[in-house]
Write an enzyme that holds these catalytic residues in place. Sequence first.
Site, short mmCIF file in Angstrom:
data_model
loop_
_atom_site.label_atom_id
_atom_site.label_comp_id
_atom_site.label_asym_id
_atom_site.label_seq_id
_atom_site.Cartn_x
_atom_site.Cartn_y
_atom_site.Cartn_z
N ASP A 170 37.26 -37.81 -27.45
CA ASP A 170 36.16 -37.90 -26.48
C ASP A 170 34.97 -37.36 -25.52
OD1 ASP A 170 37.95 -37.34 -24.29
OD2 ASP A 170 38.03 -38.68 -23.13
N TYR A 264 33.35 -27.30 -25.37
CA TYR A 264 34.91 -26.07 -24.85
C TYR A 264 33.93 -24.55 -26.09
CZ TYR A 264 38.16 -29.87 -24.51
OH TYR A 264 39.20 -30.24 -23.61
N1 LIG Z 1 41.39 -36.71 -27.44
C1 LIG Z 1 40.78 -36.75 -26.52
O1 LIG Z 1 39.38 -36.73 -26.24
C2 LIG Z 1 41.38 -36.99 -25.70
C3 LIG Z 1 41.22 -36.82 -24.02
C4 LIG Z 1 42.13 -37.24 -23.44
C5 LIG Z 1 43.55 -37.63 -23.03
N2 LIG Z 1 43.89 -36.34 -24.83
C6 LIG Z 1 45.12 -36.07 -25.07
O2 LIG Z 1 45.90 -37.76 -24.29
C7 LIG Z 1 47.39 -37.38 -24.38
C8 LIG Z 1 48.15 -37.61 -23.20
O3 LIG Z 1 47.42 -37.04 -21.99
P1 LIG Z 1 47.96 -37.16 -20.26
O4 LIG Z 1 47.18 -36.02 -19.32
O5 LIG Z 1 48.25 -38.33 -20.23
O6 LIG Z 1 49.64 -36.41 -20.18
P2 LIG Z 1 50.28 -37.71 -19.98
O7 LIG Z 1 51.61 -36.46 -20.11
O8 LIG Z 1 50.24 -37.99 -18.19
O9 LIG Z 1 51.27 -38.05 -20.78
C9 LIG Z 1 51.56 -37.91 -22.56
C10 LIG Z 1 53.08 -39.22 -22.81
O10 LIG Z 1 54.01 -39.08 -24.29
C11 LIG Z 1 54.98 -38.60 -23.89
N3 LIG Z 1 55.96 -38.07 -25.36
C12 LIG Z 1 55.15 -37.03 -25.59
N4 LIG Z 1 56.16 -36.83 -26.17
C13 LIG Z 1 56.16 -37.48 -27.07
C14 LIG Z 1 57.47 -38.22 -27.86
N5 LIG Z 1 57.82 -37.31 -29.00
N6 LIG Z 1 56.80 -39.86 -28.32
C15 LIG Z 1 56.68 -40.22 -27.84
N7 LIG Z 1 56.32 -39.90 -26.32
C16 LIG Z 1 56.13 -38.53 -26.37
C17 LIG Z 1 54.97 -37.77 -22.24
O11 LIG Z 1 56.84 -39.07 -22.48
C18 LIG Z 1 54.15 -38.73 -21.39
O12 LIG Z 1 54.82 -39.64 -20.98
C19 LIG Z 1 47.52 -35.36 -24.41
O13 LIG Z 1 47.97 -34.96 -25.61
C20 LIG Z 1 46.13 -35.05 -23.91
O14 LIG Z 1 45.48 -33.98 -24.64
C21 LIG Z 1 43.03 -36.35 -25.79
O1 LIG Z 2 42.14 -31.32 -17.96
P1 LIG Z 2 42.03 -32.65 -18.12
O2 LIG Z 2 44.03 -33.54 -19.09
O3 LIG Z 2 41.48 -33.34 -17.33
O4 LIG Z 2 41.52 -33.09 -19.39
C1 LIG Z 2 40.47 -32.49 -21.01
C2 LIG Z 2 40.96 -33.33 -21.78
O5 LIG Z 2 39.00 -33.49 -21.69
C3 LIG Z 2 38.62 -34.06 -22.57
O6 LIG Z 2 38.97 -35.32 -22.24
C4 LIG Z 2 37.90 -35.70 -21.13
C5 LIG Z 2 36.65 -36.53 -21.37
O7 LIG Z 2 35.85 -35.44 -21.70
C6 LIG Z 2 36.31 -37.12 -20.62
O8 LIG Z 2 35.03 -37.49 -20.13
C7 LIG Z 2 37.21 -37.93 -18.93
O9 LIG Z 2 37.27 -39.22 -19.89
O10 LIG Z 2 38.23 -37.71 -19.60
C8 LIG Z 2 39.08 -36.88 -20.07
C9 LIG Z 2 40.19 -35.78 -19.77
O11 LIG Z 2 40.62 -36.22 -18.25
C10 LIG Z 2 38.88 -33.97 -24.25
O12 LIG Z 2 38.42 -34.43 -24.82
C11 LIG Z 2 40.65 -34.08 -24.43
O13 LIG Z 2 40.84 -33.41 -25.35
C12 LIG Z 2 41.61 -33.44 -23.09
O14 LIG Z 2 42.60 -34.10 -23.38
MN LIG Z 3 39.33 -33.95 -26.87
#
Ligand SMILES: NC(=O)c1ccc[n+]([C@@H]2O[C@H](COP(=O)([O-])OP(=O)(O)OC[C@H]3O[C@@H](n4cnc5c(N)ncnc54)[C@H](O)[C@@H]3O)[C@@H](O)[C@H]2O)c1
Ligand SMILES: O=P(O)(O)OC[C@H]1O[C@H](O[C@H]2[C@H](O)[C@@H](O)[C@@H](O)O[C@@H]2CO)[C@H](O)[C@@H](O)[C@@H]1O
Ligand SMILES: [Mn+2]
Length: 441
Positions: A170, A264
Amino acid sequence: MKKFNITIAGGGSTFTPGIILMLLDHLEDFPIGTIKLYDNDKERQQTIADACEILLNERAPGVKLQASTDPKTAFENVDFVMAHIRVGKYAMREQDEKIPLKHGVVGQETCGPGGLSYGMRSITGVLEIVDYMEKYSPQAWMLNYSNPAAIVAEATRKLRPNSRILNICDMPIGIEELMATNIGLKSRKEMVVKYYGLNHFGWWTDIRDKSGKDLMPSIIQHVEKFGYSTDTGSDMEQEASWNDTFKKARDVQALDKHTLPNTYLKYYFFPDYVVEHSNKDYTRANEVMAGREKFVFGECQNIIDKGTAEGTELTIDEHASYIVDLARAIAFNTKERMLMIVENKGAISNFEPTAMVEIPCLVGSEGQEPLSVGEIPRFQKSLMEQQVGVEKLTVEAYEEQSYQKLWQALTLSRTVPSASVAKNILDDLIEANKDYWPELK
Ligand SMILES: NC(=O)c1ccc[n+]([C@@H]2O[C@H](COP(=O)([O-])OP(=O)(O)OC[C@H]3O[C@@H](n4cnc5c(N)ncnc54)[C@H](O)[C@@H]3O)[C@@H](O)[C@H]2O)c1
Ligand SMILES: O=P(O)(O)OC[C@H]1O[C@H](O[C@H]2[C@H](O)[C@@H](O)[C@@H](O)O[C@@H]2CO)[C@H](O)[C@@H](O)[C@@H]1O
Ligand SMILES: [Mn+2]
């Protein structure tokens, strides 16, 4: 209209309530029967599930919610798996950030040594979820946004080549929203973009409105002065660390005046600046634990204690509507144009065919169709080749349980100054990750 069943893997995530609220907001164009939450931390997930159940009963009583740590219950009879797991949770994110910083190197969750460390943990968790989905709902699609998306995507390409998994991020969406605001548009959806790169490592080359008018000059003019900063005070911008990142895009953009960069890239172009401006005792993980995690779990507990979600401060994650767009594109063959992380296969004609690149695709019921990018310039190509090497070596290190390959991967990262620093970081990361990484030989 058919009602879709969804599993949210990582049900205990801080993003789950915002995503559920966003799904509820789209029930007319994306009807839902059951939302299932799956997590391997029962207690963490239960707080989110109990609060969301109250909220659903009040706002959408027709939608069922089920929370489970049992894979069969969680994955059978579903159409989509939305995966956002964080293997090792914030405790391990803190290690990923603080260990490199201790050695004077960038400490970030997806870039540099922190990203490699997180990747070595995530691969096992994400593959496990793909396997559950295929066992219990073989027709389903997995929409993955678990990080580090670049390494996860390379691992699924290599280790689960025939799986129905789509990888998306995102960050470009967030940046496009800022660009749109900065030039007076109502929504990023008024823009048609060309973009290429790797995940968290890319550039916009062309941005037009629907009539074909070139919007690049006005966006570039803003970025040259202010980076991506706006004065609207969006949620993300209220956080000082994100603010710094958006402002720093001005210096990142100066490296190539004709394109617009992903934020990034600052970790790769200005690692010395990033380290100087980091607090090695209080990193982003600490900010998120004290901020988003405390807020979301606090609000969920309030809902549970009061027995109602009335007046809750939990809000729709509007921004996450791209997840609905993606699910709708598959469900209704909309052919929406979206940036996806896909195998290159010639889309970037002068780049490694097996690299996982982030480029525009049309998404429909058969999955994603990458659009042709053509040739890319030497500067970007060289940077991307080095970074793809880092990502591929990490996945090979995981597969072969190879210390040597992970050391090579760390040494190759632009964020790491020497092989000896790489080795010192690696040895500390191995110790910290002993409950998560495969044993390295
Ligand atoms: N791609 C993107 O753009 C984007 C944007 C925002 C967040 N994220 C990702 O979303 C994920 C969640 O972020 P968050 O900050 O809410 O983290 P969080 O720690 O609050 O939530 C993650 C959850 O995953 C669970 N978990 C861990 N290992 C697991 C497994 N093997 N099987 C099932 N559940 C498992 C944990 O217990 C936890 O409840 C992260 O990977 C973060 O980097 C990606
Ligand atoms: O440091 P965090 O956990 O707040 O964020 C890391 C993530 O940053 C990006 O996602 C952002 C997104 O771009 C923003 O618009 C909004 O939705 O918040 C997200 C998370 O805070 C990034 O793309 C992710 O991969 C990272 O996990
Ligand atoms: Mn991302």
